[in-house]
Design an enzyme around this catalytic site. Structure first.
Site, PDB file in Angstrom:
ATOM      1  N   TRP A 259       1.262  -1.038  -0.337  1.00  0.00           N
ATOM      2  CA  TRP A 259       0.306  -0.148  -0.124  1.00  0.00           C
ATOM      3  C   TRP A 259       0.599   1.114   0.329  1.00  0.00           C
ATOM      4  O   TRP A 259       2.152   1.256   0.235  1.00  0.00           O
ATOM      5  CB  TRP A 259      -1.040   0.158   1.316  1.00  0.00           C
ATOM      6  CG  TRP A 259      -0.854  -0.666   2.709  1.00  0.00           C
ATOM      7  CD1 TRP A 259       0.789  -0.120   3.163  1.00  0.00           C
ATOM      8  CD2 TRP A 259      -1.452  -0.594   3.767  1.00  0.00           C
ATOM      9  NE1 TRP A 259       0.648  -0.649   4.955  1.00  0.00           N
ATOM     10  CE2 TRP A 259      -0.548  -0.777   4.845  1.00  0.00           C
ATOM     11  CE3 TRP A 259      -3.041   0.181   4.036  1.00  0.00           C
ATOM     12  CZ2 TRP A 259      -1.071  -0.266   6.307  1.00  0.00           C
ATOM     13  CZ3 TRP A 259      -3.091   0.442   5.376  1.00  0.00           C
ATOM     14  CH2 TRP A 259      -2.100  -0.553   6.850  1.00  0.00           C
TER      15      TRP A 259
ATOM     16  N   HIS B 158      -9.127  16.446 -13.238  1.00  0.00           N
ATOM     17  CA  HIS B 158     -10.429  16.642 -11.985  1.00  0.00           C
ATOM     18  C   HIS B 158     -11.470  17.908 -12.061  1.00  0.00           C
ATOM     19  O   HIS B 158     -11.328  18.126 -13.029  1.00  0.00           O
ATOM     20  CB  HIS B 158      -8.681  17.596 -10.648  1.00  0.00           C
ATOM     21  CG  HIS B 158      -8.911  18.749 -11.521  1.00  0.00           C
ATOM     22  ND1 HIS B 158      -7.581  18.874 -11.802  1.00  0.00           N
ATOM     23  CD2 HIS B 158      -9.148  19.801 -10.856  1.00  0.00           C
ATOM     24  CE1 HIS B 158      -7.856  20.244 -12.116  1.00  0.00           C
ATOM     25  NE2 HIS B 158      -8.289  21.148 -11.606  1.00  0.00           N
TER      26      HIS B 158
ATOM     27  N   HIS C  66     -14.922  26.153  -4.925  1.00  0.00           N
ATOM     28  CA  HIS C  66     -13.044  26.788  -5.916  1.00  0.00           C
ATOM     29  C   HIS C  66     -12.918  28.072  -6.055  1.00  0.00           C
ATOM     30  O   HIS C  66     -12.372  28.325  -5.750  1.00  0.00           O
ATOM     31  CB  HIS C  66     -12.823  25.959  -7.117  1.00  0.00           C
ATOM     32  CG  HIS C  66     -11.516  25.887  -7.695  1.00  0.00           C
ATOM     33  ND1 HIS C  66     -10.505  26.135  -6.550  1.00  0.00           N
ATOM     34  CD2 HIS C  66     -11.169  26.255  -8.392  1.00  0.00           C
ATOM     35  CE1 HIS C  66      -9.244  25.895  -7.741  1.00  0.00           C
ATOM     36  NE2 HIS C  66      -9.629  26.590  -8.839  1.00  0.00           N
TER      37      HIS C  66
END
Ligand code: 23J
Ligand code: MN
Length: 263
Positions: free
Chosen positions: A65, A77, A83
């Site tokens: 991991w 994204h 934002h």
């Protein structure tokens, strides 16, 4: 067809490969191109880091991991309304509070890849969208609209992707009037294959960064660094573009995908 029959049919067509899942996402890693703002004006998002925790070793004998260091606005994204300052007051304008129903929607793909190939500063204007609608059909409320520029062909190189010179970055985007036209149509959001939803030269527009300013003012979403839009039809695909449920996040890397009928 009833809705339950429709979904059963969809499930079968997915399993049979008659509906293709197109990956509209670029690689997220240390080499992913990142936005560079003028240092005197603003702070940048930091380089992406992927750190190994263990890989079947003394730090974890049977498992592998990693942990990540990544800005919300990195790679392929999602821009949430919070934002931008114009969207700051929407209580459902964060990644954890937005209405997930909205982010699964039909997508209109406006192909200007030929224009962008000869003019990296290409701006999509209202007349271009109206001409596209006359050819392909009207853009409807709740739908995604994305600009196909084939800019993902540059994503292997930050220098090519940002395409900056002494006059700043050069990449395509919408005019302010175009964004307002799409907002007035009721679109859920606007997507680009470039580093952000706005054109490279959008800092000098009125208002500055009109895609950010006008979309988020109207509680709409943005998508950036989309890939493989050349594999989508102008109309007829469904885009799924959901952000991570970051607590009061302003955006998030996404795995953007489109359901596309084959043949
Ligand atoms: C911050 C400031 C300006 C811009 C951006 C972020 C983006 O493009 C973004 O990723 O939302 S233009
Ligand atoms: Mn962003």
């Amino acid at each position: 067809m009833s809705s339950s029959t429709l979904l059963t049919d969809l499930g079968e067509k997915l399993l049979a490969g008659e509906i293709e899942v197109v990956d509209c996402t670029g690689i997220l890693g240390p080499d992913t191109p990142l936005l560079k703002l003028p240092p005197e004006l603003a702070k940048d998002t930091p380089p992406i880091e992927i750190h190994r925790i263990s890989e079947y070793d003394n730090d974890g004998p049977f498992w592998a991991w990693n942990w990540l260091k990544v800005g919300e606005h990195s790679g392929t994204h999602f821009d949430a309304p919070h934002h931008w300052i114009t969207g700051k007051d929407y209580s459902d304008g964060y990644t954890d509070t937005l209405d997930l129903q909205k982010v699964v929607a039909p997508v209109n793909v406006i192909d200007k890849s030929a224009e962008v190939a000869t003019d990296p500063d290409y701006l999509l204007d209202v007349e271009d969208v109206k001409a596209w609608e006359a050819e392909h059909g009207e853009i409807r409320a709740g739908e995604w609209v994305v600009l196909r520029s084939d800019w993902d062909q540059r994503a292997h190189s930050e220098e090519l992707f940002l395409n900056a010179d002494e006059t700043g970055p050069h990449s395509p985007g919408p005019t302010a009037a175009c964004v307002q036209y799409l907002v007035d149509k009721g679109i859920v959001g606007w997507g680009s294959q470039c580093i952000g939803t706005d054109a490279g030269q959008a800092g000098g527009m009125e208002p500055p960064f009109p895609a950010h300013n006008l979309l988020h003012k109207a509680n709409r979403f943005g998508l950036a660094s989309l890939a493989n839009l050349d594999k989508l039809p102008p109309k007829g695909a469904i885009l799924i573009a959901a952000p991570l449920k970051i607590q009061h996040g302003t955006g998030s890397p996404i795995r953007a995908m489109a359901l596309v009928p084959k043949g």
